[in-house]
Enzyme design. Structure first.
Site, PDB file in Angstrom:
ATOM      1  N   LYS A 174      30.539  45.813  38.724  1.00 16.45           N
ATOM      2  CA  LYS A 174      30.308  46.822  38.872  1.00 16.45           C
ATOM      3  C   LYS A 174      30.506  47.596  37.635  1.00 16.45           C
ATOM      4  O   LYS A 174      31.675  47.655  36.723  1.00 16.45           O
ATOM      5  CB  LYS A 174      31.655  47.039  40.208  1.00 16.45           C
ATOM      6  CG  LYS A 174      32.763  49.073  40.124  1.00 16.45           C
ATOM      7  CD  LYS A 174      33.046  48.980  40.696  1.00 16.45           C
ATOM      8  CE  LYS A 174      34.527  49.646  39.587  1.00 16.45           C
ATOM      9  NZ  LYS A 174      34.546  51.210  39.428  1.00 16.45           N
ATOM     10  N   GLU A 249      39.671  40.937  29.819  1.00 13.87           N
ATOM     11  CA  GLU A 249      40.133  41.232  28.365  1.00 13.87           C
ATOM     12  C   GLU A 249      40.457  42.778  28.323  1.00 13.87           C
ATOM     13  O   GLU A 249      39.500  43.825  28.829  1.00 13.87           O
ATOM     14  CB  GLU A 249      38.193  41.900  27.559  1.00 13.87           C
ATOM     15  CG  GLU A 249      37.538  40.637  27.647  1.00 13.87           C
ATOM     16  CD  GLU A 249      37.448  39.423  26.455  1.00 13.87           C
ATOM     17  OE1 GLU A 249      38.711  39.673  25.606  1.00 13.87           O
ATOM     18  OE2 GLU A 249      38.052  38.078  27.097  1.00 13.87           O
ATOM     19  N   CYS A 283      38.099  49.320  22.110  1.00 15.64           N
ATOM     20  CA  CYS A 283      39.487  48.451  22.008  1.00 15.64           C
ATOM     21  C   CYS A 283      39.541  47.924  20.684  1.00 15.64           C
ATOM     22  O   CYS A 283      40.916  47.547  20.940  1.00 15.64           O
ATOM     23  CB  CYS A 283      39.770  47.200  23.282  1.00 15.64           C
ATOM     24  SG  CYS A 283      37.438  46.536  23.019  1.00 15.64           S
ATOM     25  N   GLU A 384      48.769  52.212  23.858  1.00 16.66           N
ATOM     26  CA  GLU A 384      47.563  52.129  22.944  1.00 16.66           C
ATOM     27  C   GLU A 384      47.906  53.486  24.350  1.00 16.66           C
ATOM     28  O   GLU A 384      47.407  53.586  25.256  1.00 16.66           O
ATOM     29  CB  GLU A 384      47.096  51.581  24.135  1.00 16.66           C
ATOM     30  CG  GLU A 384      45.299  51.170  24.683  1.00 16.66           C
ATOM     31  CD  GLU A 384      44.096  50.255  24.931  1.00 16.66           C
ATOM     32  OE1 GLU A 384      44.622  50.621  26.032  1.00 16.66           O
ATOM     33  OE2 GLU A 384      43.942  50.409  24.250  1.00 16.66           O
TER      34      GLU A 384
END
Ligand code: NAD
Length: 482
Positions: A174, A249, A283, A384
């Site tokens: 997906k 991850e 990232c 973040e």
């Protein structure tokens, strides 16, 4: 309006429930296609197709699998322009970046794992004196799930599915519902390359519905996920009671540590990229800059001047280096962090404002933002943001730089700028990060282990690590008479 479809059992299919989601063009703010709002029924159908394909695919010779993967790589390359345009439109990133990085890397992922599988080997251990021989039998897992994010859509989608199928698995995958277009286009390429039906099934839809159905499916044996830390936590909670193999991850808040003894001009040019490439939505971006006190004043001046010169524009303008953020929701999230920083007493050295791009007034454009902070514990330093926002803080010595760099919950990557070899080795050992770049950034050799420590994830991708993840090792111990 264009309808994206699921790719199940080698053909394009509408969602079983008949529900669709809107897909936005971030550079204009317009809805330009609809995507399936798939449910567990679509996932179950994809699983059945994958299960049926597994016996044949896992027994297909390594040479044949390799050939098909390399054909897929060639076809991605041949369709570079179409795919790059689709990526830029779907994500808001500059077309130049999609052409130079995203699509070539998607092709490289298939080519790399098409070649890597021909070199993948298992171990043998002879128990000398006991007359036994052990060898490790590595078998594909069966049907596995791959779930990817929106920031590098085809690049990260292929980074997972290529090793999975190379190792002989069949996949239910997906892509992000925010950027589904290039994974949809990949379906045609898979058929053209002769990938047998059912080997790779692509289901579109939301995370909580389609994504959750993949993770919760009792017979999907392993999940390779890239995305946010909160989502990773949720996935781990769902998968743990079923003892699924997981590769996660997750997010990052990466330090970029600049010492006075570095090669200054190179550092400056790369730091602009490591702060703002892909609108800061990578990232691995170095979102926390730590600069040695003795060069801090000069650095701030030079850095801000370079950032101010970046051209913010629509992704298709060749001058553009900062395109649109991926969505209205994400734009608002990033802006909220700029407000939080102001409330915390941080100083905005540059940017932070929305930008109106002529002819694209409803797009999601934001100035790159440079924020000076003096407290490492404030939220803008700890959380973040995943947008065009970078902070700057000064340090006095190596010890302090290391302490500040490690003082977050994340541990994905770190960048160090220095010409001192001993310091390079000291910091490489002590930085809590899965990847340390010294005097460079985003320099990738696909054979190396890729992944994070702490809240940035579990497991490693890349090279043989990925092929190990997607195979089940079995120790076979044979006793013999001499
Ligand atoms: P996200 O976690 O919201 O979504 C990622 C994917 O997971 C999407 O396909 C989404 O639909 C799906 N998903 C969401 N909820 C789910 C659930 N409950 N079950 C199963 N699937 C679910 O992340 P995002 O906003 O798309 O991406 C941004 C994040 O990804 C950032 O935190 C960034 O740091 C991270 N990221 C990490 C890496 C890395 O290699 N470590 C690389 C790129 C992005």
């Amino acid at each position: 309006m264009k309808k994206i479809k699921n790719y199940i059992n080698g053909s394009f299919q509408e969602p079983i429930a008949g529900d669709w989601l809107d897909n936005y063009n971030p550079s204009t703010g317009e809805i330009y296609s609809h995507i399936p709002k798939s449910t567990s029924k679509d996932v179950a159908k994809a699983y059945e197709a994958a299960k049926d394909a597994f016996v044949s695919w896992s027994n297909t010779t390594i040479e044949e699998r390799s050939k098909i993967l390399i054909r897929i790589a060639d076809l991605i390359e041949a369709n570079l322009d179409t795919l790059a345009e689709a990526e830029a439109k779907d994500n808001g990133k500059p077309l130049s970046l999609a052409k130079a990085v995203d699509i070539p890397r998607a092709s490289a992922n298939f080519r790399f794992f098409g070649n890597a599988i021909t070199q993948f080997a298992s171990e043998a251990h002879e128990s000398v004196g006991l007359n036994t021989m052990n060898f490790t039998l590595r078998s594909p897992m069966g049907v596995v799930g791959c779930i990817s994010p929106w920031n590098l859509p085809l690049y990260l989608f292929t980074w997972k599915v290529a090793p999975a199928i190379a190792a002989g698995n069949c996949v239910v995958a997906k892509p992000s519902e925010v950027t589904p277009m290039t994974a949809y286009l990949l379906g045609e390429i898979l058929s053209e390359a002769g990938l047998p039906k059912g080997v790779l099934n692509i289901v579109h839809g939301t995370g909580p519905e389609a994504g959750q159905a993949i993770v919760a499916h009792p017979n999907i044996k392993a999940i390779s996920f890239t995305g946010g830390t909160k989502t990773g936590e949720h996935i781990a909670r769902t998968a743990a009671p079923m003892f699924k193999k997981l590769s996660l991850e997750l997010g990052g808040k990466n330090p970029n540590i600049i010492f006075a003894d570095c090669e200054y001009e190179k550092m400056l040019a790369v730091t602009v990229k490591s702060s703002f490439a892909n609108q800061g939505q990578i990232c691995l971006c170095g979102s926390r800059i730590y600069v040695e006190e003795s060069i801090a004043k000069q650095f701030k001046k030079d850095f801000v001047a370079k950032v101010a010169a970046l051209y913010i524009g629509n992704p298709f303008n060749s001058k553009t280096s900062i395109g649109a953020l991926v969505s209205q929701e994400h734009l608002e999230k990033v802006e909220s962090y700029i407000e939080i920083a102001k409330d915390e007493g941080a100083k905005i050295l540059y940017g932070g404002e929305r930008v109106s791009v002529k002819g694209f007034e409803n797009g999601y454009y934001l100035q790159p933002s440079v924020i000076e902070v003096d407290d490492n514990k404030c939220r803008i330093q700890q959380e973040e943001v995943f947008g065009p926002v970078v902070t700057i803080m000064t340090f006095k010595n190596e010890e302090e730089a290391l302490q500040l760099a490690n003082d977050v919950k994340y541990g994905l990557s770190a960048t160090v700028w220095t010409n001192n070899l001993d310091r390079t080795m000291r910091l490489s050992k002590q930085l809590e990060a899965g990847i340390v770049w010294v005097n460079t950034w985003l320099n990738r050799d696909l054979r190396t282990p890729f992944g994070g420590m702490k809240d940035s994830g579990v497991g490693r991708e890349g090279g043989f690590e990925a092929l190990r993840f997607f195979t089940e090792p079995k120790n076979v111990c044979i006793s013999y008479n001499l």
